[in-house]
Design a protein around this motif. Structure first.
Motif, PDB file in Angstrom:
ATOM      1  N   ILE A  37       0.840  -1.193   0.000  1.00 37.19           N
ATOM      2  CA  ILE A  37       0.000   0.000   0.000  1.00 37.19           C
ATOM      3  C   ILE A  37       0.881   1.251   0.000  1.00 37.19           C
ATOM      4  N   ILE A  38       0.284   2.372  -0.379  1.00 43.26           N
ATOM      5  CA  ILE A  38       0.968   3.658  -0.388  1.00 43.26           C
ATOM      6  C   ILE A  38       0.229   4.577   0.586  1.00 43.26           C
ATOM      7  N   LEU A  39       0.960   5.087   1.564  1.00 42.93           N
ATOM      8  CA  LEU A  39       0.356   5.921   2.596  1.00 42.93           C
ATOM      9  C   LEU A  39       1.119   7.232   2.745  1.00 42.93           C
ATOM     10  N   THR A  40       0.385   8.272   3.133  1.00 42.83           N
ATOM     11  CA  THR A  40       1.091   9.487   3.533  1.00 42.83           C
ATOM     12  C   THR A  40       1.700   9.194   4.906  1.00 42.83           C
ATOM     13  N   THR A  41       2.722   9.920   5.253  1.00 44.84           N
ATOM     14  CA  THR A  41       3.381   9.727   6.543  1.00 44.84           C
ATOM     15  C   THR A  41       2.384   9.932   7.680  1.00 44.84           C
ATOM     16  N   GLY A  42       1.485  10.912   7.528  1.00 50.22           N
ATOM     17  CA  GLY A  42       0.481  11.180   8.562  1.00 50.22           C
ATOM     18  C   GLY A  42      -0.461  10.007   8.790  1.00 50.22           C
ATOM     19  N   ILE A  43      -0.920   9.383   7.726  1.00 51.06           N
ATOM     20  CA  ILE A  43      -1.829   8.237   7.864  1.00 51.06           C
ATOM     21  C   ILE A  43      -1.069   7.029   8.422  1.00 51.06           C
ATOM     22  N   TYR A  44       0.171   6.863   7.990  1.00 54.85           N
ATOM     23  CA  TYR A  44       1.016   5.789   8.528  1.00 54.85           C
ATOM     24  C   TYR A  44       1.083   5.913  10.054  1.00 54.85           C
ATOM     25  N   ASP A  45       1.373   7.119  10.545  1.00 52.61           N
ATOM     26  CA  ASP A  45       1.470   7.351  11.986  1.00 52.61           C
ATOM     27  C   ASP A  45       0.126   7.167  12.683  1.00 52.61           C
ATOM     28  N   LEU A  46      -0.954   7.568  12.026  1.00 53.68           N
ATOM     29  CA  LEU A  46      -2.304   7.410  12.574  1.00 53.68           C
ATOM     30  C   LEU A  46      -2.635   5.932  12.779  1.00 53.68           C
ATOM     31  N   ILE A  47      -2.313   5.100  11.795  1.00 53.04           N
ATOM     32  CA  ILE A  47      -2.590   3.660  11.890  1.00 53.04           C
ATOM     33  C   ILE A  47      -1.702   3.018  12.962  1.00 53.04           C
ATOM     34  N   LYS A  48      -0.426   3.418  13.012  1.00 55.43           N
ATOM     35  CA  LYS A  48       0.471   2.883  14.046  1.00 55.43           C
ATOM     36  C   LYS A  48      -0.071   3.198  15.433  1.00 55.43           C
ATOM     37  N   ASP A  49      -0.566   4.410  15.631  1.00 49.45           N
ATOM     38  CA  ASP A  49      -1.129   4.812  16.912  1.00 49.45           C
ATOM     39  C   ASP A  49      -2.403   4.023  17.220  1.00 49.45           C
ATOM     40  N   HIS A  50      -3.208   3.789  16.199  1.00 48.39           N
ATOM     41  CA  HIS A  50      -4.443   3.004  16.325  1.00 48.39           C
ATOM     42  C   HIS A  50      -4.117   1.595  16.842  1.00 48.39           C
ATOM     43  N   ILE A  51      -3.069   0.999  16.279  1.00 46.40           N
ATOM     44  CA  ILE A  51      -2.640  -0.340  16.707  1.00 46.40           C
ATOM     45  C   ILE A  51      -2.096  -0.279  18.132  1.00 46.40           C
ATOM     46  N   ARG A  52      -1.255   0.708  18.404  1.00 47.26           N
ATOM     47  CA  ARG A  52      -0.631   0.836  19.718  1.00 47.26           C
ATOM     48  C   ARG A  52      -1.679   0.980  20.822  1.00 47.26           C
ATOM     49  N   ARG A  53      -2.776   1.657  20.517  1.00 48.06           N
ATOM     50  CA  ARG A  53      -3.844   1.849  21.500  1.00 48.06           C
ATOM     51  C   ARG A  53      -4.791   0.659  21.582  1.00 48.06           C
ATOM     52  N   LYS A  54      -4.470  -0.411  20.860  1.00 46.50           N
ATOM     53  CA  LYS A  54      -5.266  -1.657  20.868  1.00 46.50           C
ATOM     54  C   LYS A  54      -6.701  -1.432  20.400  1.00 46.50           C
ATOM     55  N   LYS A  55      -6.875  -0.594  19.365  1.00 44.06           N
ATOM     56  CA  LYS A  55      -8.205  -0.301  18.823  1.00 44.06           C
ATOM     57  C   LYS A  55      -8.598  -1.304  17.734  1.00 44.06           C
ATOM     58  N   ALA A  56      -7.641  -2.089  17.253  1.00 48.53           N
ATOM     59  CA  ALA A  56      -7.907  -3.060  16.184  1.00 48.53           C
ATOM     60  C   ALA A  56      -8.057  -4.450  16.793  1.00 48.53           C
ATOM     61  N   THR A  57      -8.794  -5.310  16.114  1.00 47.59           N
ATOM     62  CA  THR A  57      -8.894  -6.700  16.554  1.00 47.59           C
ATOM     63  C   THR A  57      -7.530  -7.360  16.341  1.00 47.59           C
ATOM     64  N   PRO A  58      -7.256  -8.480  16.999  1.00 43.18           N
ATOM     65  CA  PRO A  58      -5.960  -9.151  16.801  1.00 43.18           C
ATOM     66  C   PRO A  58      -5.693  -9.496  15.325  1.00 43.18           C
ATOM     67  N   THR A  59      -6.716  -9.909  14.602  1.00 43.34           N
ATOM     68  CA  THR A  59      -6.552 -10.238  13.180  1.00 43.34           C
ATOM     69  C   THR A  59      -6.219  -8.981  12.381  1.00 43.34           C
ATOM     70  N   GLU A 103      -4.929  -6.260  13.536  1.00 43.34           N
ATOM     71  CA  GLU A 103      -3.611  -5.792  13.972  1.00 43.34           C
ATOM     72  C   GLU A 103      -2.503  -6.513  13.201  1.00 43.34           C
ATOM     73  N   GLU A 104      -2.643  -7.814  13.059  1.00 46.81           N
ATOM     74  CA  GLU A 104      -1.649  -8.602  12.334  1.00 46.81           C
ATOM     75  C   GLU A 104      -1.535  -8.142  10.874  1.00 46.81           C
TER      76      GLU A 104
END
Length: 125
Positions: A5-27, A29-30
């Motif tokens: 995928i191609i992401l802007t740096t801002g969206i990349y950081d947003l998704i990383k933060d989303h994962i770090r805060r455990k907002k995604a299901t384990p699947t 997240e993987e």
């Protein structure tokens, strides 16, 4: 999903933060961690046309039901039901973000997997 995928740096950081805060299901997240590992990061100015991103109206076709749906993705703090906008961090947003027109995505939604094709991406900015 195997394509990079191609992401802007801002969206990349947003998704990383989303994962770090455990907002995604384990699947999710993987899958997201794998996508981020292989993602190409670009500035917003250098994001190619036809890539799903924030401030974009996206037409997708569910290949299982042959139905088309339109989503308008915005930043999480700008998402409002009354404006028919969705956060890029919703399940659909995460499934499609960084993908391009013509991509076919398999993604687990609640208790079913959907096979989606991106038909159109229109930037709103």
């Amino acid at each position: 999903m195997s394509q990079n995928i191609i992401l802007t740096t801002g969206i990349y950081d947003l998704i990383k933060d989303h994962i770090r805060r455990k907002k995604a299901t384990p699947t999710e997240e993987e899958i997201l961690k794998l996508q981020l590992k292989n993602a190409q990061q670009v500035t917003r100015k250098n994001l190619p046309e036809g890539i799903v991103t924030i401030d974009a109206r996206v037409t997708v076709k569910n290949l299982d039901t042959d139905q088309e749906e339109i989503y308008t993705f915005v930043a999480p703090d700008k998402a409002k039901k009354r404006n028919n906008t969705e956060s890029i961090l919703t399940k659909m947003g995460l499934a499609l973000v960084g993908c391009k027109v013509g991509d076919i995505i398999n993604w687990a939604f609640e208790d079913e997997e959907k096979k989606l094709e991106i038909l159109k991406v229109e930037r709103l900015d």
